[in-house]
Design a protein around this motif. Structure first.
Motif, mmCIF file in Angstrom:
data_model
loop_
_atom_site.group_PDB
_atom_site.id
_atom_site.type_symbol
_atom_site.label_atom_id
_atom_site.label_comp_id
_atom_site.label_asym_id
_atom_site.label_seq_id
_atom_site.Cartn_x
_atom_site.Cartn_y
_atom_site.Cartn_z
ATOM 1 N N GLU A 313 0.825 -1.208 0.000
ATOM 2 C CA GLU A 313 0.000 0.000 0.000
ATOM 3 C C GLU A 313 0.869 1.272 0.000
ATOM 4 O OE1 GLU A 313 -3.725 0.209 0.118
ATOM 5 O OE2 GLU A 313 -3.114 -1.670 -0.804
ATOM 6 N N ASP A 316 0.361 4.474 -5.424
ATOM 7 C CA ASP A 316 -0.948 4.506 -6.063
ATOM 8 C C ASP A 316 -0.938 3.588 -7.294
ATOM 9 O OD1 ASP A 316 -3.322 5.095 -7.352
ATOM 10 O OD2 ASP A 316 -3.188 7.250 -7.012
ATOM 11 N N ASN A 564 0.832 10.028 -5.226
ATOM 12 C CA ASN A 564 1.248 9.062 -4.208
ATOM 13 C C ASN A 564 1.031 9.604 -2.802
ATOM 14 O OD1 ASN A 564 2.083 6.823 -5.753
ATOM 15 N ND2 ASN A 564 3.987 7.842 -6.284
ATOM 16 N N ASP A 566 -1.316 11.716 -1.869
ATOM 17 C CA ASP A 566 -2.755 11.651 -1.611
ATOM 18 C C ASP A 566 -3.196 10.218 -1.312
ATOM 19 O OD1 ASP A 566 -3.070 14.358 -2.015
ATOM 20 O OD2 ASP A 566 -3.627 14.171 -4.134
ATOM 21 N N TYR A 567 -2.524 9.249 -1.920
ATOM 22 C CA TYR A 567 -2.925 7.849 -1.773
ATOM 23 C C TYR A 567 -2.434 7.248 -0.461
ATOM 24 C CZ TYR A 567 -3.545 2.894 -2.908
ATOM 25 O OH TYR A 567 -3.921 1.572 -2.892
#
Length: 626
Positions: A313, A316, A564, A566-567
Motif C-alpha cells: 500500500e 498509487d 502518491n 494523496d494515496y
C-alpha cells in the motif's frame, strides 16, 4: 430439563464460536468505511471494487489454476508411481512407501525452503513455474497414499486373464484395473486439489515477483491491514461453499423405501455423469482458459520491463498504469511487509529486482554488504524536485547520495485520544503512566520500541552501549503490564475505534486516523524521536537498470509524487509536489511537514552491524517473553 437446556446452550455456544467471526466478516464486507473500527453505512461498493481489483482477481485465478494443474499432473504421476510401487517385491515396496511418507511427515516449511534453495542452486527464476513444480512435488505422496489401498484390492488374475484373451496391456489396464482404482484416483485428485488450494508456506518460499495466490495475498494484507475487498471475496467464497454443501446434502424426504432407492439411483447416476463428463470438461476448459490467458498476457507484456519491490500500500496503482502507458515499460510489482523480510530476498539473488524501496538503516546495511548499484542521475533529471533538506539527511546512510533517491519520510510519535486523555502530552513518559494501564499501544518492532525508550532515557536511539540497552530493556519490561497490545498497522484501526487511549504511530498513519476520528491528536515528544526516510535504490544484480532509473525519475515528477502523497498520506520529500497540494491545512500540516524546531532532537536509524542487531534482538526477546 436442565440437561437438555445445557445441551442446547453448549450447542449454541459452539455455533457462535464457529460462525461469529464469519458473520463479522460478512457484515464488514457491507461496511462503507475502509476501517473495521467505524461503521460508515451499508454499501455494495467493495463487491464492485473486488472485481475491479486486478491484484486480488489475479491471485484468485492463479490459485485455482495452480491447484487444478498441480492436482492433474500429481494425480497422473502419483497413480503411475503407485502402480509401479505395488508391482515391486515386498521389501522394496516397504522402502519406497517409507520414502513417500517422509514429505508428509516433514514440516511444510522444510519442503518450502528446500525447494527454494534447489531452484536457486539451478538458477531457476522463481515464478509461476516454480510454484507449480513445488505443488506437484508436494501433492504426489498424497495421491500415492490414496491410490495404493485400491490397488491392493484389485485382482491381478483378472488382468492376466484379459491379457490371455488377447487384450493389449494398455487396453486391459483401462478396462480391468483402472475402474477398480478410479475411486482412489478421484480421491487423490481431490486431496491434491484441496492441499494445493490451501497451501501457503510452500507457495511463499517458491513464488517470484508478479505472482500471488490467495493465501500469500491474504497474508500480506493481514500484515499491512486487510482491504475491504478481501472481506467481500471471503464472503463470496463462504456462500459458494455453503451452497455447494446444501446441494450435496439436500435429500427430499419420502417415507417410501422404493422412492428412496430411486432417489439414490438417480443421485448415483448424476454423480457418475458429473465425474465422467462434467468435471473433466470443466477442468479442460479451466486449463485451456488459463493457457489462453497467460499466452495473452505474455503477448501483451512488452519486452521492456522493470521489477519493483515495495512496501504494501505504498504506491498509487494508477501511477503504475500511467508509467506503463507513457513509457511502454511493463511493471512487475511485488510487496513486502518489513525491511527484514525484504533484505534476505535481495541478498540471496534468487530474484533480480530492479528497484527496491528500503528504509534508511537498511540502505546503509545494503551498501555495507555491496548489494547496491550507483544510480546514473543523468537518467533521473526530476531529482531536482527533491528538497535539499532531505538529500542532506540521506547522507547519514548514503554518504555521497550516489545510491538512493528519497521517496517518503516521516516521524514516529504519540497518537492520543483527547476524550480519553485529560492532560497535554509532550513526553514519552506518558507510556509508563499507570493511569493508562491496558490503554497503551506499542509498536511491535525492536528498533522502534527500543528507540522510544532510549530517547526517553536521554540516550541515542542508535546506542550500542550494553548498559544503556539493558536499562532500556528493563524499562520496557516494567511497561509491559500497561500495554494493551504490541501492534504494527493495527494501531490505526484501534485508535480510530476508540479501543485505546495512546499509541505509538508513524506520522503518515496519524494523518489518516485524524481524518477518520477528529478526537485524535499527534505529537512528537520533546525528548526527540525517529525521523525516517524510505528511498528508492537499485540492486547490483538488476537486469533492467535503465528502466529502473526511468521508474524512479517518473516517481519524482511533481504530479506523480502528489498522487502518491494523496494515496498513502506519508510525507513527500518532493518540494514541487508539496506546492501543488490544494488543501492549505494539509500543505502546512505540522504532522506531515514539521518544522526544524520539532525535529531538533530527532535521529535517523543507523545500521549498527550484525553483532549489535543480535544484541537488540536478544534483549527484545527477553521483553516479549516476560
Amino acid at each position: 430439563m436442565i440437561k437438555k437446556a445445557a445441551e442446547k446452550f453448549y450447542l449454541a455456544l459452539i455455533f457462535i464460536l464457529l460462525y461469529a467471526p464469519i458473520l463479522t466478516l460478512i457484515v464488514l464486507s457491507f461496511n462503507a468505511s475502509r476501517t473495521r473500527a467505524k461503521w460508515g453505512g451499508a454499501t455494495l461498493h467493495w463487491y464492485q471494487e473486488l472485481f475491479k481489483n486486478e491484484a486480488i482477481m489475479s491471485a484468485l485465478y492463479s490459485t485455482l489454476l495452480i491447484a487444478l494443474l498441480s492436482a492433474l499432473i500429481a494425480t497422473f504421476i502419483g497413480t503411475a508411481a503407485a502402480i509401479g510401487i505395488q508391482s515391486m517385491k515386498r521389501k522394496f515396496r516397504t522402502f519406497y512407501m517409507g520414502l513417500t511418507n517422509i514429505p508428509m511427515m516433514n514440516a511444510e516449511i522444510v519442503m518450502g525452503i528446500s525447494l527454494m534453495l534447489l531452484f536457486i542452486a539451478f538458477r531457476i527464476n522463481l515464478g509461476f513455474s516454480t510454484i507449480l513444480i513445488a505443488h506437484i512435488t508436494f501433492n504426489i505422496p498424497y495421491v500415492i497414499l490414496s491410490v495404493m489401498p485400491r490397488l491392493k484390492q484389485t485382482n491381478r488374475h483378472t488382468y492376466e486373464a484379459a491379457l490371455d484373451l488377447g487384450a493389449s496391456p494398455l487396453y486391459a489396464f483401462f478396462k480391468v484395473i483402472f475402474p477398480d482404482i478410479l475411486p482412489g484416483v478421484l480421491s487423490g485428485f481431490m486431496l491434491a486439489f484441496t492441499m494445493s488450494l490451501d497451501d501457503f508456506v510452500i507457495t511463499h518460499f517458491t513464488k517470484g515477483p508478479g505472482i500471488d495466490t490467495l493465501s500469500t495475498k491474504i497474508y500480506s494484507e493481514v500484515r499491512k491491514g486487510i482491504k475491504p475487498e478481501m472481506y467481500a471475496l471471503s464472503t463470496l467464497l463462504f456462500i459458494s461453499v455453503l451452497l455447494l454443501l446444501l446441494l450435496i446434502n439436500f435429500s427430499p424426504k419420502d417415507s417410501s423405501q422404493k422412492a428412496r432407492k430411486q432417489t439414490i439411483t438417480r443421485r448415483s447416476r448424476a454423480l457418475a455423469f458429473a465425474f465422467k463428463r462434467v468435471i473433466p470438461t470443466l477442468l479442460v476448459l479451466a486449463v485451456t482458459a488459463g493457457g489462453i490467458y497467460y499466452s495473452f498476457q505474455g503477448q501483451k507484456r512488452s519486452k521492456q520491463k522493470v521489477i519493483v519491490y515495495n512496501w504494501g500500500e505504498y504506491l498509487d496503482p494508477e501511477v503504475i498504469t500511467m508509467f506503463e502507458e507513457e513509457t511502454g515499460i511493463d511493471v512487475i510489482y511485488e510487496e513486502f511487509e518489513t525491511n527484514e523480510i525484504m533484505y534476505p530476498k535481495v541478498q540471496s539473488g534468487a530474484i533480480a529486482y530492479d528497484v527496491v524501496c528500503p528504509s534508511d538503516y537498511m540502505i546503509q546495511k545494503m551498501l555495507d554488504n555491496g548489494l547496491l548499484a550507483e544510480i546514473n542521475f543523468d537518467n533521473v533529471p526530476n531529482l531536482k524536485n527533491i528538497g535539499q533538506r532531505y538529500m542532506d539527511k540521506s547522507r547519514e546512510f548514503d554518504p555521497e547520495n550516489k545510491y538512493s533517491v528519497p521517496y517518503c519520510w516521516g516521524t514516529v510519535g504519540i497518537l492520543y485520544n483527547k476524550t480519553m486523555v485529560d492532560e497535554p502530552i509532550d513526553s514519552w513518559s506518558i507510556l509508563w503512566d499507570d493511569k493508562y494501564r491496558d490503554n497503551i499501544l506499542m509498536q511491535d518492532s525492536v528498533r522502534d520500541a527500543f528507540g522510544v525508550t532510549l530517547k526517553y532515557l536521554g540516550y541515542s536511539l542508535n546506542s550500542t552501549d550494553l548498559d544503556e540497552l539493558t536499562e532500556a530493556m528493563n524499562l520496557l519490561i516494567v511497561q509491559k503490564p500497561l500495554v494493551q497490545a504490541y501492534v504494527i498497522d493495527q494501531v490505526r484501526d484501534k485508535m480510530i475505534g476508540n479501543e485505546a487511549a495512546i499509541g505509538v504511530i508513524y506520522s503518515g498513519e496519524a494523518i489518516y486516523t485524524q481524518n477518520e476520528n477528529p478526537d485524535l491528536e499527534y505529537v512528537i515528544p520533546k525528548e526527540g524521536s525517529n525521523i525516517w526516510i524510505d528511498s528508492w535504490v537499485i540492486p547490483k544484480n538488476a537486469e533492467h537498470k535503465e528502466n529502473a532509473e526511468a521508474f524512479i525519475n517518473f516517481l519524482c515528477r511533481p504530479d506523480i509524487a502528489l498522487m502518491n502523497f494523496d494515496y498513502i498520506t506519508y510525507s513527500t520529500p518532493n518540494t514541487a509536489a508539496r506546492e501543488l497540494i490544494e488543501d492549505e491545512d494539509i500543505r502546512n500540516s505540522k504532522i506531515a511537514f514539521p518544522d526544524d524546531s520539532e525535529l531538533e532532537h530527532c535521529e535517523t536509524f543507523h545500521y549498527l552491524g550484525d553483532e549489535a542487531d543480535a544484541v537488540y534482538m536478544d534483549l527484545w526477546n527477553k521483553v516479549k517473553s516476560k
